[in-house]
Design an enzyme around this catalytic site. Structure first.
Site, short mmCIF file in Angstrom:
data_model
loop_
_atom_site.label_atom_id
_atom_site.label_comp_id
_atom_site.label_asym_id
_atom_site.label_seq_id
_atom_site.Cartn_x
_atom_site.Cartn_y
_atom_site.Cartn_z
CB SER A 81 -0.91 0.04 1.23
OG SER A 81 -1.70 -1.11 1.30
N1 SAH Z 1 -0.78 -4.82 4.02
C1 SAH Z 1 -0.04 -5.08 2.80
C2 SAH Z 1 -0.78 -4.63 1.55
C3 SAH Z 1 -1.35 -5.79 0.95
S1 SAH Z 1 -2.33 -5.69 -0.50
C4 SAH Z 1 1.35 -4.49 2.84
O1 SAH Z 1 1.66 -3.78 3.80
O2 SAH Z 1 2.14 -4.77 1.94
C5 SAH Z 1 -3.67 -6.69 0.07
C6 SAH Z 1 -3.34 -8.12 0.42
O3 SAH Z 1 -4.56 -8.72 0.87
C7 SAH Z 1 -2.87 -8.97 -0.77
O4 SAH Z 1 -1.64 -9.54 -0.45
C8 SAH Z 1 -3.97 -10.01 -0.93
O5 SAH Z 1 -3.49 -11.28 -1.34
C9 SAH Z 1 -4.54 -10.07 0.48
N2 SAH Z 1 -5.90 -10.60 0.59
C10 SAH Z 1 -6.98 -10.38 -0.21
N3 SAH Z 1 -8.05 -11.06 0.21
C11 SAH Z 1 -7.65 -11.73 1.33
C12 SAH Z 1 -8.29 -12.65 2.23
N4 SAH Z 1 -9.56 -13.02 2.08
N5 SAH Z 1 -7.57 -13.14 3.27
C13 SAH Z 1 -6.28 -12.81 3.45
N6 SAH Z 1 -5.61 -11.96 2.62
C14 SAH Z 1 -6.28 -11.44 1.59
#
Ligand code: SAH
Length: 234
Positions: A81
């Protein structure tokens, strides 16, 4: 050609730069100033952003850009993000030292590290196996081994360690999963972006065992919150 191949087949964490130079620190300080300028006022959150080297969480190819206020690809069609979004959501949670915090969407592990830097006890869940493994290894390599990582479908939360003082969802959810609301402690805060194309940030406070107070805040754009698991083909 041979050396190119060997580089591209190495795992991402071995490509990360794990030195934090004066130059990186200087760039980070400028990022913090930019976030302050954009309206982030929580000094504890800004100090955490200043303390955690974001370039550790990015592929070496993006190292030059690690301290720009932008999202970047982290593989598996996911992104780390934007720092403004991380700071905004973290400030909504009002994290206190010792808080039990559940993060849904570990991704690169950066947001989890920011929460840990604020003194939270962090539980983080990821549905993409490759990202889960990378983030878990990286967090422990760079000194955040207290963060507990789980390969799970976060739409169901992480019931075995509930209740949580804070829950943060870092993917765009079509609706707020009931399981997440149920896993909040009374007085606890859930920050979750809700919507399909564009998401509005919601801050939901559990005001009693049966009542919640919801507040709709600014618009953001997140990768989708998906159900089910994605195992890497090993
Ligand atoms: N917090 C992260 C940003 C991640 S982007 C960082 O600091 O880098 C969002 C993430 O949510 C992705 O990796 C995606 O695979 C995950 N995601 C989406 N749906 C999800 C679910 N149902 N359970 C767990 N993770 C999920």
């Amino acid at each position: 050609m041979a050396s190119l191949l060997s580089v591209s087949s190495r795992s991402r964490q071995t490509q990360n730069i794990v030195t934090d130079t004066y130059r990186h620190k200087g760039l980070r300080k400028r990022l913090v100033d930019a976030l302050r300028h954009r309206g982030i006022e929580d000094e504890a959150v800004l100090a955490a952003i200043n303390a955690v080297p974001r370039h550790f969480f990015l592929d070496k190819a993006f190292e030059e850009h690690a301290y720009e206020d932008k999202p970047f690809p982290i593989g598996n069609e996911q992104t780390i993000s934007q720092p403004y979004t991380v700071a905004y959501m973290t400030a909504l949670l009002k994290v206190r030292r010792g808080d039990r915090v559940l993060e849904i969407g570990t991704g690169s592990g950066y947001q989890a590290a920011i929460l840990a830097a604020l003194g939270a006890r962090v539980f983080t869940v990821e549905r993409q196996e490759a990202l889960y493994e990378q983030a878990r290894a990286l967090l422990s390599d760079i000194g955040f081994s207290s963060v507990r990582c789980f390969f799970r479908d976060g739409t169901k939360g992480l019931p075995e360690y509930a209740p949580y003082d804070k829950i943060i969802v870092t993917a765009g959810a079509p609706v707020v999963p009931e399981d997440l609301k149920n896993q909040l402690a009374v007085g606890g805060i859930l920050a979750i972006p809700v919507g399909e194309e564009v998401q509005y940030m919601y801050r939901i406070v559990r005001t009693s065992a049966a009542t919640y107070q919801e507040e709709m805040l600014d618009a953001f754009r997140f990768v989708p919150f998906l159900g089910g698991l994605n195992k890497s083909g090993k």
